[in-house]
Design a protein around this motif. Structure first.
Motif, PDB file in Angstrom:
ATOM      1  N   GLY A 163       0.398   8.178  -3.195  1.00  0.00           N
ATOM      2  CA  GLY A 163       1.172   7.068  -2.651  1.00  0.00           C
ATOM      3  C   GLY A 163       0.364   6.205  -1.702  1.00  0.00           C
ATOM      4  O   GLY A 163       0.409   4.968  -1.781  1.00  0.00           O
ATOM      5  N   SER A 164      -0.405   6.845  -0.816  1.00  0.00           N
ATOM      6  CA  SER A 164      -1.145   6.040   0.159  1.00  0.00           C
ATOM      7  C   SER A 164      -2.260   5.236  -0.506  1.00  0.00           C
ATOM      8  O   SER A 164      -2.559   4.119  -0.071  1.00  0.00           O
ATOM      9  N   VAL A 165      -2.861   5.784  -1.576  1.00  0.00           N
ATOM     10  CA  VAL A 165      -3.906   5.031  -2.281  1.00  0.00           C
ATOM     11  C   VAL A 165      -3.296   3.822  -2.989  1.00  0.00           C
ATOM     12  O   VAL A 165      -3.827   2.703  -2.924  1.00  0.00           O
ATOM     13  N   ILE A 166      -2.151   4.045  -3.649  1.00  0.00           N
ATOM     14  CA  ILE A 166      -1.487   2.929  -4.332  1.00  0.00           C
ATOM     15  C   ILE A 166      -1.130   1.845  -3.316  1.00  0.00           C
ATOM     16  O   ILE A 166      -1.400   0.660  -3.517  1.00  0.00           O
ATOM     17  N   TYR A 167      -0.552   2.265  -2.191  1.00  0.00           N
ATOM     18  CA  TYR A 167      -0.118   1.317  -1.174  1.00  0.00           C
ATOM     19  C   TYR A 167      -1.306   0.533  -0.626  1.00  0.00           C
ATOM     20  O   TYR A 167      -1.250  -0.692  -0.502  1.00  0.00           O
ATOM     21  N   ALA A 168      -2.394   1.239  -0.326  1.00  0.00           N
ATOM     22  CA  ALA A 168      -3.559   0.570   0.250  1.00  0.00           C
ATOM     23  C   ALA A 168      -4.165  -0.415  -0.748  1.00  0.00           C
ATOM     24  O   ALA A 168      -4.546  -1.523  -0.381  1.00  0.00           O
ATOM     25  N   ASN A 169      -4.232  -0.034  -2.022  1.00  0.00           N
ATOM     26  CA  ASN A 169      -4.815  -0.927  -3.012  1.00  0.00           C
ATOM     27  C   ASN A 169      -3.972  -2.169  -3.234  1.00  0.00           C
ATOM     28  O   ASN A 169      -4.499  -3.254  -3.446  1.00  0.00           O
ATOM     29  N   LEU A 170      -2.657  -1.981  -3.193  1.00  0.00           N
ATOM     30  CA  LEU A 170      -1.786  -3.126  -3.433  1.00  0.00           C
ATOM     31  C   LEU A 170      -1.694  -4.008  -2.201  1.00  0.00           C
ATOM     32  O   LEU A 170      -1.847  -5.225  -2.272  1.00  0.00           O
ATOM     33  N   GLY A 171      -1.459  -3.366  -1.062  1.00  0.00           N
ATOM     34  CA  GLY A 171      -1.143  -4.130   0.138  1.00  0.00           C
ATOM     35  C   GLY A 171      -2.369  -4.638   0.878  1.00  0.00           C
ATOM     36  O   GLY A 171      -2.433  -5.799   1.267  1.00  0.00           O
ATOM     37  N   VAL A 172      -3.349  -3.771   1.070  1.00  0.00           N
ATOM     38  CA  VAL A 172      -4.487  -4.126   1.905  1.00  0.00           C
ATOM     39  C   VAL A 172      -5.580  -4.796   1.086  1.00  0.00           C
ATOM     40  O   VAL A 172      -6.064  -5.874   1.401  1.00  0.00           O
ATOM     41  N   VAL A 173      -5.948  -4.143  -0.026  1.00  0.00           N
ATOM     42  CA  VAL A 173      -7.062  -4.625  -0.822  1.00  0.00           C
ATOM     43  C   VAL A 173      -6.638  -5.748  -1.765  1.00  0.00           C
ATOM     44  O   VAL A 173      -7.402  -6.682  -2.013  1.00  0.00           O
ATOM     45  N   GLY A 174      -5.415  -5.654  -2.295  1.00  0.00           N
ATOM     46  CA  GLY A 174      -4.971  -6.643  -3.267  1.00  0.00           C
ATOM     47  C   GLY A 174      -5.408  -6.322  -4.681  1.00  0.00           C
ATOM     48  O   GLY A 174      -5.304  -7.152  -5.573  1.00  0.00           O
ATOM     49  N   ASP A 175      -5.904  -5.098  -4.886  1.00  0.00           N
ATOM     50  CA  ASP A 175      -6.345  -4.691  -6.226  1.00  0.00           C
ATOM     51  C   ASP A 175      -5.158  -4.102  -6.981  1.00  0.00           C
ATOM     52  O   ASP A 175      -5.035  -2.889  -7.149  1.00  0.00           O
ATOM     53  N   LEU A 176      -4.261  -5.012  -7.425  1.00  0.00           N
ATOM     54  CA  LEU A 176      -3.078  -4.577  -8.157  1.00  0.00           C
ATOM     55  C   LEU A 176      -3.418  -3.771  -9.414  1.00  0.00           C
ATOM     56  O   LEU A 176      -2.796  -2.739  -9.666  1.00  0.00           O
ATOM     57  N   PRO A 177      -4.388  -4.204 -10.233  1.00  0.00           N
ATOM     58  CA  PRO A 177      -4.660  -3.443 -11.458  1.00  0.00           C
ATOM     59  C   PRO A 177      -5.002  -1.974 -11.195  1.00  0.00           C
ATOM     60  O   PRO A 177      -4.505  -1.093 -11.897  1.00  0.00           O
ATOM     61  N   LEU A 178      -5.817  -1.712 -10.174  1.00  0.00           N
ATOM     62  CA  LEU A 178      -6.167  -0.323  -9.893  1.00  0.00           C
ATOM     63  C   LEU A 178      -4.946   0.445  -9.389  1.00  0.00           C
ATOM     64  O   LEU A 178      -4.714   1.595  -9.784  1.00  0.00           O
TER      65      LEU A 178
END
Lengths: 264, 299
Positions: free
Chosen positions: B256-271
């Motif tokens: 969950g935290s990896v998904i959240y960080a990639n979507l919210g912080v990094v903006g890497d939606l595909p990953l």
């Protein structure tokens, strides 16, 4: 199955201990809400109403509360309509894909919230032109359907179909049957389902985070303030309010429908 | 309409429509299903489909930081090749399994008391006592556990006379907090499961000479198994996707935290989307097995 006196005693004793463990954290929050000290150490240093007053006067918490109530009410209304239609269809008819439908309705709460959250987030941003109050309500209604559905279908299963047939035999048209037979039978299940759906929406944070955009519901306000040590006393006081606010609908739902299905 | 009067049947519009509908049950079913199934398919299944598609998109992490809607397996390749993601996925599934096992063990005694030992009054009292914490705000429970586990918190104060200290924040804290939060989701279906076990079967087992433990193992356990699985759907799934409790009481990474960080912080939606397929796959397999075990009737 015969239980020895000792086994019986152990079962009841361990249940009691478990309930104590379950309630200690909740009671701690209640105490902390009255804690005068800004430091969050145990034991609390005294009792004060200062933070509760501060919480009531906090503009951010107040507007978040209003938004949470609005979203909860609209999402519950949508869930009431969709959930009872679905329950009626699944209960009364045998149709192709009936199992799929009963699977589909559970899915939004059975899949991890973060999956539902980012799925909705991606769709709303790429296809619906961004996040808004509308997307927030859609997200909430989607996972609230299951609570209404479960309550209504449980009631329908317990009600003999002969009631509806008798009504038709006595000359009632379908609308009359609905108004005078079906609705009174399922009324308390609808109320219980609605109360639980509202409580679910009021408390939800994960799907909310991904669908709310700039809208701040009460859980989002709490979450944002958890990381601000200065705000923690007010957060404790708001938490007390949230505990009371969620206990009331659940208690009422339990009273209204003794067979109110729990979470799902 | 009193008895003895001639028929008061009037072919009102409602009745005419009803007569047509009565002849074509398909239309009635379709009418009932259209709105709810339409909603769930468009908003929910549709969204899952978009998410799945997004897992194949491309994110430019170097220059533009933009997402292009192409089709490639690069995100999945990145997830598989980087051992960090495997460790995180493994850790998350492990903690979900531990929480589920802990909750089923903890729930057994009280669920048994609720379902079999208690009279109607005590049963409904216990029902309310378990239901209330289930509905107490998730965030409030996390807040409470932060107060309990923190340095100068309740647990350390409690253990101090014994010269012990609590686990502090970290993976053990995640396990404790999640097991606590999801426990009521296990107790309620299990209690309902015990309630459905007919007393006559228990008496028959005793009459046939089974000891308490034998009755429990060969009669009660198989009968409540679907309920146990029903409860485990929630404890397992809710732990699998959690990122809030996890981030509040530890700094360890979970799915969950990896998904959240990639979507919210990094903006890497595909990953993020690609990684989100992991809990979805795990849960779909879990749900299919659960349905085979009859857990859906016990929900």
């Amino acid at each position: 199955m015969q239980l020895t006196r000792r086994l019986r005693f152990m079962l009841i004793g361990s249940s009691g201990c478990l309930l104590v463990v379950i309630y200690v954290p909740i009671l701690l929050i209640v105490l902390y809400a009255f804690n005068p000290s800004k430091s969050q150490k145990w034991p609390v240093t005294g009792l004060t109403l200062q933070w509760i007053q501060a919480a009531i006067g906090n503009p951010g918490a107040r507007s978040a509360l209003v938004l949470s109530v609005q979203v909860g009410l609209i999402a519950t209304a949508i869930a009431l309509v969709l959930g009872s239609l679905l329950a009626a269809a699944v209960h009364r008819y045998r149709f192709f894909g009936r199992n799929v439908v009963s699977f589909l309705v559970i899915l939004p709460v059975a899949l991890p919230g973060i999956v539902t959250g980012i799925a909705l987030n991606t769709t709303f941003r790429t296809l619906f032109g961004g996040l808004s109050l509308f997307t927030l309500i859609v997200g909430h209604a989607t996972f609230c359907v299951v609570t209404v559905y479960n309550n209504v279908i449980a009631r329908m299963r317990r009600t003999p179909g002969s009631l509806v047939e008798a009504s038709a035999d006595l000359g009632a048209d379908p609308l009359q049957t609905f108004r005078f037979v079906t609705l009174p039978v399922i009324r308390s299940a609808l109320i219980a389902g609605a109360l639980l759906a509202f409580a679910l929406s009021f408390d939800e944070i994960i799907v909310t985070t991904f669908t709310a955009g700039f809208n701040e519901t009460l859980p989002i306000w709490i979450f944002a303030n958890l990381s601000r040590p200065n705000q923690l006393p007010i957060v404790n006081a708001v938490a007390l309010g949230v505990i009371i606010a969620s206990a009331i609908p659940v208690y009422l739902a339990q009273r209204v429908a003794s067979d109110a299905a729990g979470y799902a | 309409m009193s008895a003895g009067q001639p028929s008061t049947y009037r072919p009102t519009l409602t009745r005419r429509v009803a007569r047509i509908l009565a002849l074509v049950p398909r239309i009635r079913v379709a009418g009932l299903l259209a709105a709810p199934v339409g909603w769930l398919v468009v908003f929910y299944l549709g969204s899952l489909a978009v998410l799945f598609a997004a897992a194949f998109w491309h994110y430019d992490a170097n220059i533009t930081f933009a997402i292009t809607k192409t089709f490639s397996f690069e995100n999945f390749a990145a997830l598989i090749s980087d051992p960090v993601y495997r460790t995180i996925a493994g850790r998350t599934v492990l903690i979900a399994a531990l929480v589920t096992i802990t909750d089923s063990v903890l729930a057994f005694p009280i669920a048994f008391v609720m379902g079999k030992l208690a009279g109607p009054k005590l049963r409904s009292l216990l029902g309310v006592l378990v239901l209330m914490p289930l509905w107490t705000s998730y965030l409030v429970k996390i807040l409470a556990w932060r107060l309990i586990l923190s340095d100068g918190g309740f647990l350390n104060w409690l253990l101090k006379p014994l010269h012990l200290s609590g686990p502090g924040f970290g993976e053990v804290a995640v396990y404790l907090v999640l097991a606590y939060i999801w426990l009521p989701y296990m107790i309620l279906p299990l209690a309902a499961g015990f309630e459905r076990v007919p007393n006559s079967l228990l008496e028959a087992s005793t009459d046939l000479g089974a000891r308490t433990w034998q009755t429990f193992r060969s009669v009660v356990l198989p009968l409540v198994f679907p309920a146990l699985v029903a409860g485990s759907i929630f404890t397992f799934s809710l732990t699998l996707g959690d990122y809030i409790a996890v981030s509040q009481v530890s700094s360890t990474q979970f799915i969950g935290s990896v998904i959240y960080a990639n979507l919210g912080v990094v903006g890497d939606l595909p990953l993020a989307a690609a990684f989100a397929t992991v809990p979805v796959l795990v849960m779909v397999v879990y749900l299919l097995l659960a349905r085979r075990a009859g857990a859906f009737e016990a929900l």
